[in-house]
Design an enzyme around this catalytic site. Structure first.
Site, PDB file in Angstrom:
ATOM      1  CG  HIS A  17       3.913  -5.069   3.814  1.00  0.00           C
ATOM      2  ND1 HIS A  17       3.330  -4.103   3.159  1.00  0.00           N
ATOM      3  CD2 HIS A  17       4.197  -5.169   4.991  1.00  0.00           C
ATOM      4  CE1 HIS A  17       2.950  -3.246   4.155  1.00  0.00           C
ATOM      5  NE2 HIS A  17       3.312  -3.875   5.398  1.00  0.00           N
ATOM      6  CD  GLU A  45       3.873  -3.500  -0.289  1.00  0.00           C
ATOM      7  OE1 GLU A  45       4.379  -2.395   0.096  1.00  0.00           O
ATOM      8  OE2 GLU A  45       3.045  -4.216   0.580  1.00  0.00           O
ATOM      9  NE  ARG A  77       0.819   0.914   4.791  1.00  0.00           N
ATOM     10  CZ  ARG A  77       0.910  -0.002   5.967  1.00  0.00           C
ATOM     11  NH1 ARG A  77       2.110  -0.650   6.140  1.00  0.00           N
ATOM     12  NH2 ARG A  77      -0.096  -0.340   6.671  1.00  0.00           N
TER      13      ARG A  77
HETATM   14  C1  DGY Z   1       0.842  -2.852   9.459  1.00  0.00           C
HETATM   15  O1  DGY Z   1       0.398  -3.083  10.646  1.00  0.00           O
HETATM   16  O2  DGY Z   1       0.573  -1.668   9.067  1.00  0.00           O
HETATM   17  C2  DGY Z   1       1.531  -3.421   8.595  1.00  0.00           C
HETATM   18  O3  DGY Z   1       2.323  -3.057   7.726  1.00  0.00           O
HETATM   19  C3  DGY Z   1       0.959  -4.828   7.949  1.00  0.00           C
HETATM   20  O4  DGY Z   1      -0.059  -4.002   7.077  1.00  0.00           O
END
Ligand code: DGY
Length: 328
Positions: free
Chosen positions: A285, A266, A237
Protein backbone atom coordinates in the site's frame (compact mmCIF):
# COMPACT_ATOMS: atom_id res chain seq x y z
CA UNK A 1 -9.08 24.38 19.45
CA UNK A 2 -7.52 20.98 20.16
CA UNK A 3 -6.44 18.85 17.20
CA UNK A 4 -5.45 15.22 17.67
CA UNK A 5 -2.93 14.13 14.99
CA UNK A 6 -2.99 10.37 15.08
CA UNK A 7 0.48 9.91 13.50
CA UNK A 8 3.31 12.25 12.57
CA UNK A 9 2.79 13.78 9.11
CA UNK A 10 5.29 15.82 7.01
CA UNK A 11 6.42 19.02 8.74
CA UNK A 12 4.81 21.27 6.14
CA UNK A 13 1.36 20.39 7.53
CA UNK A 14 2.43 20.60 11.17
CA UNK A 15 3.94 24.04 10.60
CA UNK A 16 0.73 25.33 9.02
CA UNK A 17 -1.32 24.10 11.99
CA UNK A 18 1.11 25.59 14.50
CA UNK A 19 1.11 28.93 12.70
CA UNK A 20 -2.68 28.87 12.84
CA UNK A 21 -2.34 28.74 16.64
CA UNK A 22 -4.01 25.37 17.09
CA UNK A 23 -3.24 23.12 20.04
CA UNK A 24 -1.76 19.95 18.56
CA UNK A 25 -1.92 16.64 20.39
CA UNK A 26 0.27 13.76 19.26
CA UNK A 27 0.02 10.22 20.60
CA UNK A 28 2.73 9.27 23.08
CA UNK A 29 3.40 5.96 21.37
CA UNK A 30 3.06 4.41 17.92
CA UNK A 31 0.44 1.79 17.01
CA UNK A 32 -2.27 2.81 19.46
CA UNK A 33 -4.77 0.26 20.73
CA UNK A 34 -8.42 1.05 19.93
CA UNK A 35 -8.97 2.11 23.55
CA UNK A 36 -5.96 4.45 23.58
CA UNK A 37 -7.02 5.96 20.25
CA UNK A 38 -10.56 6.47 21.54
CA UNK A 39 -9.18 8.17 24.65
CA UNK A 40 -7.30 10.72 22.53
CA UNK A 41 -10.34 11.28 20.31
CA UNK A 42 -12.61 11.83 23.31
CA UNK A 43 -10.45 14.74 24.39
CA UNK A 44 -10.20 16.66 21.16
CA UNK A 45 -12.26 18.97 18.95
CA UNK A 46 -10.89 17.82 15.61
CA UNK A 47 -8.90 14.85 14.36
CA UNK A 48 -6.25 14.83 11.67
CA UNK A 49 -6.60 11.14 10.98
CA UNK A 50 -3.72 9.15 9.51
CA UNK A 51 -4.28 5.60 8.23
CA UNK A 52 -7.39 3.48 8.24
CA UNK A 53 -6.78 1.22 11.24
CA UNK A 54 -9.98 2.23 13.07
CA UNK A 55 -13.44 3.00 11.77
CA UNK A 56 -15.38 6.18 12.29
CA UNK A 57 -18.77 4.57 12.77
CA UNK A 58 -21.83 5.14 14.93
CA UNK A 59 -20.24 3.64 18.03
CA UNK A 60 -17.19 5.88 17.57
CA UNK A 61 -19.31 9.02 17.21
CA UNK A 62 -21.41 8.01 20.24
CA UNK A 63 -18.24 7.51 22.28
CA UNK A 64 -16.63 10.78 21.17
CA UNK A 65 -19.27 13.53 21.32
CA UNK A 66 -16.62 16.28 21.45
CA UNK A 67 -15.30 15.53 17.97
CA UNK A 68 -16.60 18.20 15.59
CA UNK A 69 -14.44 17.65 12.50
CA UNK A 70 -12.26 14.99 10.91
CA UNK A 71 -9.57 15.71 8.33
CA UNK A 72 -8.38 12.47 6.79
CA UNK A 73 -4.81 12.10 5.61
CA UNK A 74 -6.07 10.08 2.63
CA UNK A 75 -8.28 10.43 -0.41
CA UNK A 76 -10.22 7.25 0.50
CA UNK A 77 -12.88 7.53 3.17
CA UNK A 78 -14.25 4.00 3.22
CA UNK A 79 -13.46 3.72 6.96
CA UNK A 80 -15.84 6.60 7.73
CA UNK A 81 -19.60 6.24 8.05
CA UNK A 82 -20.18 9.44 6.15
CA UNK A 83 -23.97 9.38 6.63
CA UNK A 84 -23.50 9.19 10.39
CA UNK A 85 -21.07 12.12 10.21
CA UNK A 86 -23.59 14.14 8.20
CA UNK A 87 -26.32 13.45 10.78
CA UNK A 88 -24.02 14.95 13.40
CA UNK A 89 -22.86 17.86 11.21
CA UNK A 90 -19.28 16.62 11.28
CA UNK A 91 -17.33 17.58 8.13
CA UNK A 92 -14.95 14.89 6.88
CA UNK A 93 -12.05 16.25 4.84
CA UNK A 94 -9.97 14.18 2.43
CA UNK A 95 -6.94 14.71 0.17
CA UNK A 96 -7.83 14.24 -3.52
CA UNK A 97 -5.68 15.17 -6.55
CA UNK A 98 -2.29 15.49 -4.85
CA UNK A 99 -1.81 11.72 -4.88
CA UNK A 100 -3.32 10.91 -8.27
CA UNK A 101 0.00 10.91 -10.10
CA UNK A 102 1.82 8.88 -7.46
CA UNK A 103 -0.95 6.29 -7.13
CA UNK A 104 -1.42 5.90 -10.88
CA UNK A 105 2.37 5.56 -11.19
CA UNK A 106 2.14 2.54 -8.90
CA UNK A 107 -0.67 1.01 -10.99
CA UNK A 108 1.48 1.56 -14.11
CA UNK A 109 4.52 0.11 -12.34
CA UNK A 110 2.56 -2.98 -11.25
CA UNK A 111 1.19 -3.49 -14.75
CA UNK A 112 4.71 -3.60 -16.17
CA UNK A 113 6.21 -5.57 -13.27
CA UNK A 114 3.58 -8.25 -13.70
CA UNK A 115 3.74 -8.28 -17.50
CA UNK A 116 7.52 -8.89 -17.31
CA UNK A 117 7.46 -11.02 -14.10
CA UNK A 118 9.81 -8.54 -12.43
CA UNK A 119 9.25 -9.66 -8.81
CA UNK A 120 9.82 -13.29 -9.67
CA UNK A 121 12.98 -12.56 -11.65
CA UNK A 122 14.31 -10.26 -8.90
CA UNK A 123 13.78 -13.06 -6.38
CA UNK A 124 15.70 -15.44 -8.62
CA UNK A 125 18.69 -13.10 -8.64
CA UNK A 126 18.49 -12.70 -4.85
CA UNK A 127 18.28 -16.47 -4.42
CA UNK A 128 21.46 -16.98 -6.45
CA UNK A 129 19.38 -18.61 -9.17
CA UNK A 130 20.23 -16.39 -12.17
CA UNK A 131 20.18 -19.45 -14.42
CA UNK A 132 21.38 -19.93 -17.97
CA UNK A 133 19.69 -18.18 -20.91
CA UNK A 134 16.49 -20.08 -21.60
CA UNK A 135 14.34 -19.17 -24.60
CA UNK A 136 11.24 -20.58 -22.94
CA UNK A 137 11.53 -19.67 -19.26
CA UNK A 138 9.53 -16.97 -17.44
CA UNK A 139 8.36 -15.20 -20.54
CA UNK A 140 6.38 -12.05 -20.08
CA UNK A 141 3.92 -10.38 -22.39
CA UNK A 142 4.02 -7.03 -24.19
CA UNK A 143 1.40 -4.39 -23.60
CA UNK A 144 1.54 -2.56 -26.96
CA UNK A 145 -1.91 -2.02 -28.46
CA UNK A 146 -3.65 -4.07 -25.79
CA UNK A 147 -6.87 -3.10 -24.05
CA UNK A 148 -6.75 -1.48 -20.64
CA UNK A 149 -10.01 -1.67 -18.69
CA UNK A 150 -10.41 0.88 -15.93
CA UNK A 151 -12.92 0.19 -13.18
CA UNK A 152 -13.66 3.64 -11.75
CA UNK A 153 -12.37 6.29 -14.12
CA UNK A 154 -11.89 9.27 -11.82
CA UNK A 155 -8.70 11.25 -11.34
CA UNK A 156 -6.37 8.32 -10.60
CA UNK A 157 -7.94 6.09 -13.27
CA UNK A 158 -7.57 8.90 -15.80
CA UNK A 159 -3.85 9.27 -15.06
CA UNK A 160 -3.32 5.50 -15.36
CA UNK A 161 -5.21 5.41 -18.67
CA UNK A 162 -3.31 8.41 -20.04
CA UNK A 163 0.12 6.95 -19.19
CA UNK A 164 -0.81 3.56 -20.66
CA UNK A 165 -2.10 5.11 -23.86
CA UNK A 166 0.99 7.28 -24.29
CA UNK A 167 3.48 4.53 -23.44
CA UNK A 168 1.92 1.51 -25.12
CA UNK A 169 -0.85 2.84 -27.36
CA UNK A 170 -3.34 0.90 -25.25
CA UNK A 171 -7.05 1.11 -26.04
CA UNK A 172 -9.00 2.36 -23.07
CA UNK A 173 -12.37 0.99 -21.99
CA UNK A 174 -13.94 1.86 -18.66
CA UNK A 175 -16.86 1.24 -16.37
CA UNK A 176 -18.06 3.87 -13.92
CA UNK A 177 -21.13 5.06 -12.10
CA UNK A 178 -21.14 8.02 -14.52
CA UNK A 179 -19.62 8.47 -17.96
CA UNK A 180 -16.46 10.56 -18.12
CA UNK A 181 -16.71 12.86 -21.18
CA UNK A 182 -13.20 14.24 -20.70
CA UNK A 183 -11.67 10.75 -20.85
CA UNK A 184 -13.80 9.90 -23.86
CA UNK A 185 -12.59 13.02 -25.65
CA UNK A 186 -8.93 13.07 -24.63
CA UNK A 187 -8.18 9.35 -24.44
CA UNK A 188 -10.84 7.97 -26.78
CA UNK A 189 -11.95 5.91 -23.81
CA UNK A 190 -15.07 3.83 -24.44
CA UNK A 191 -17.71 3.42 -21.74
CA UNK A 192 -18.73 -0.25 -21.45
CA UNK A 193 -20.88 -2.41 -19.19
CA UNK A 194 -19.21 -4.23 -16.29
CA UNK A 195 -19.60 -7.51 -18.19
CA UNK A 196 -17.87 -6.09 -21.26
CA UNK A 197 -15.13 -4.59 -19.12
CA UNK A 198 -14.21 -7.90 -17.56
CA UNK A 199 -14.53 -9.87 -20.81
CA UNK A 200 -12.49 -7.52 -23.00
CA UNK A 201 -9.68 -6.18 -20.78
CA UNK A 202 -6.13 -7.42 -21.26
CA UNK A 203 -5.29 -5.41 -18.17
CA UNK A 204 -8.05 -4.58 -15.70
CA UNK A 205 -7.12 -1.86 -13.22
CA UNK A 206 -9.31 -0.97 -10.23
CA UNK A 207 -9.49 2.72 -9.25
CA UNK A 208 -12.97 3.20 -7.80
CA UNK A 209 -13.90 4.47 -4.34
CA UNK A 210 -14.68 1.45 -2.21
CA UNK A 211 -18.15 1.01 -0.74
CA UNK A 212 -19.42 -1.99 1.28
CA UNK A 213 -21.77 -3.00 -1.60
CA UNK A 214 -18.69 -3.64 -3.74
CA UNK A 215 -17.09 -6.00 -1.23
CA UNK A 216 -15.20 -8.74 -3.13
CA UNK A 217 -16.83 -7.74 -6.40
CA UNK A 218 -13.81 -9.27 -8.12
CA UNK A 219 -14.26 -12.91 -7.22
CA UNK A 220 -14.26 -16.23 -8.98
CA UNK A 221 -17.41 -15.45 -10.98
CA UNK A 222 -15.57 -12.44 -12.46
CA UNK A 223 -12.12 -13.99 -12.87
CA UNK A 224 -13.56 -16.92 -14.81
CA UNK A 225 -15.01 -14.54 -17.40
CA UNK A 226 -11.76 -12.65 -17.91
CA UNK A 227 -9.27 -13.35 -20.71
CA UNK A 228 -6.64 -16.01 -19.98
CA UNK A 229 -3.91 -13.43 -20.72
CA UNK A 230 -5.51 -10.80 -18.44
CA UNK A 231 -3.63 -8.96 -15.70
CA UNK A 232 -5.63 -7.79 -12.68
CA UNK A 233 -4.33 -4.63 -10.97
CA UNK A 234 -5.70 -3.25 -7.71
CA UNK A 235 -4.33 -0.03 -6.21
CA UNK A 236 -7.67 1.11 -4.75
CA UNK A 237 -8.78 -1.01 -1.78
CA UNK A 238 -8.11 -4.67 -0.99
CA UNK A 239 -11.79 -5.17 -0.18
CA UNK A 240 -12.54 -5.08 -3.91
CA UNK A 241 -11.10 -8.54 -4.51
CA UNK A 242 -11.44 -11.98 -2.99
CA UNK A 243 -7.79 -12.89 -2.61
CA UNK A 244 -8.29 -16.67 -2.34
CA UNK A 245 -10.34 -16.63 -5.55
CA UNK A 246 -7.71 -14.47 -7.21
CA UNK A 247 -4.96 -16.90 -6.22
CA UNK A 248 -6.99 -19.86 -7.47
CA UNK A 249 -7.77 -18.11 -10.77
CA UNK A 250 -4.03 -17.56 -11.26
CA UNK A 251 -3.18 -21.16 -10.36
CA UNK A 252 -5.90 -22.44 -12.71
CA UNK A 253 -4.67 -20.01 -15.42
CA UNK A 254 -8.08 -18.42 -15.77
CA UNK A 255 -6.15 -15.14 -15.73
CA UNK A 256 -2.47 -14.52 -16.31
CA UNK A 257 -1.18 -12.22 -13.58
CA UNK A 258 -1.97 -9.83 -10.74
CA UNK A 259 -0.44 -6.67 -9.32
CA UNK A 260 -1.65 -5.54 -5.93
CA UNK A 261 -0.80 -2.45 -3.93
CA UNK A 262 -3.74 -3.23 -1.65
CA UNK A 263 -4.52 -6.67 -0.30
CA UNK A 264 -7.34 -8.54 1.39
CA UNK A 265 -6.72 -8.66 4.29
CA UNK A 266 -4.31 -5.82 4.79
CA UNK A 267 -1.60 -6.34 5.87
CA UNK A 268 -1.56 -9.80 4.32
CA UNK A 269 0.23 -12.86 5.65
CA UNK A 270 3.79 -13.38 4.42
CA UNK A 271 3.00 -17.06 3.75
CA UNK A 272 -0.01 -16.31 1.53
CA UNK A 273 0.32 -18.75 -1.44
CA UNK A 274 -0.32 -15.92 -3.92
CA UNK A 275 3.18 -14.64 -3.15
CA UNK A 276 4.65 -17.85 -4.55
CA UNK A 277 3.27 -17.24 -8.03
CA UNK A 278 5.60 -16.01 -10.75
CA UNK A 279 3.31 -13.42 -12.35
CA UNK A 280 2.28 -11.67 -9.17
CA UNK A 281 3.70 -8.49 -7.70
CA UNK A 282 2.52 -7.23 -4.32
CA UNK A 283 3.41 -3.90 -2.71
CA UNK A 284 2.49 -2.80 0.83
CA UNK A 285 0.00 0.00 0.00
CA UNK A 286 2.57 2.56 -1.15
CA UNK A 287 0.40 4.32 -3.76
CA UNK A 288 0.81 7.78 -2.25
CA UNK A 289 4.28 7.19 -0.80
CA UNK A 290 6.27 9.91 -2.54
CA UNK A 291 7.69 13.04 -0.92
CA UNK A 292 5.60 15.17 -3.27
CA UNK A 293 2.28 13.39 -2.67
CA UNK A 294 2.72 13.10 1.08
CA UNK A 295 3.64 16.79 1.39
CA UNK A 296 0.57 17.66 -0.65
CA UNK A 297 -1.60 15.48 1.56
CA UNK A 298 -0.18 17.18 4.68
CA UNK A 299 -0.92 20.59 3.21
CA UNK A 300 -4.50 19.73 2.26
CA UNK A 301 -5.27 18.02 5.58
CA UNK A 302 -3.92 21.09 7.40
CA UNK A 303 -5.97 23.42 5.17
CA UNK A 304 -9.08 21.42 5.98
CA UNK A 305 -8.47 21.68 9.74
CA UNK A 306 -7.61 25.37 9.56
CA UNK A 307 -10.74 26.14 7.52
CA UNK A 308 -12.84 24.31 10.10
CA UNK A 309 -11.16 26.23 12.95
CA UNK A 310 -12.21 29.48 11.24
CA UNK A 311 -15.75 28.24 10.80
CA UNK A 312 -15.20 28.05 7.04
CA UNK A 313 -15.95 25.20 4.65
CA UNK A 314 -13.24 22.57 4.31
CA UNK A 315 -11.78 23.05 0.81
CA UNK A 316 -11.76 19.27 0.24
CA UNK A 317 -14.69 17.66 1.90
CA UNK A 318 -16.00 14.11 1.44
CA UNK A 319 -19.44 15.05 2.80
CA UNK A 320 -20.20 18.60 1.61
CA UNK A 321 -23.85 17.98 2.54
CA UNK A 322 -22.91 19.07 6.08
CA UNK A 323 -22.62 22.62 4.86
CA UNK A 324 -26.24 22.80 3.82
CA UNK A 325 -26.96 22.71 7.60
CA UNK A 326 -24.32 25.36 8.44
CA UNK A 327 -24.48 29.10 8.05
CA UNK A 328 -20.85 29.39 6.74
C1 DGY B 1 -5.61 7.00 0.23
O1 DGY B 1 -5.26 8.18 0.25
O2 DGY B 1 -6.79 6.64 0.27
C2 DGY B 1 -4.52 5.99 0.16
O3 DGY B 1 -4.99 4.72 -0.11
C3 DGY B 1 -3.77 5.98 1.47
O4 DGY B 1 -4.63 5.45 2.45
Amino acid sequence: MKVFISKRIPETGIKMLEEAGLELIFPEKENLSYEDWLHYCQNTDAILSVGGAFNYDKSFFDACPNVKAIALYSVGFDHVDVKEAVKRNIPVGNTPDVLSRATSDVAFLLMQSVARRASYNFQKVKNDDWGAFDPLHALGQELYGKTLGIFGLGRIGFEMAEKSKKAFGMNIIYHNRHQNPEAEKQLEAAYVSFEDLIKNSDVLSVHANFTPEQKELFNNSVFEKMKPNAIFINTARGGFHNQKDLCQALVDRKIWGAGLDVTNPEPMAADDPILELSSVCVLPHIGSATVEARNGMARIAAENIIAFSKNEKMPHCANPEVYSHHSS
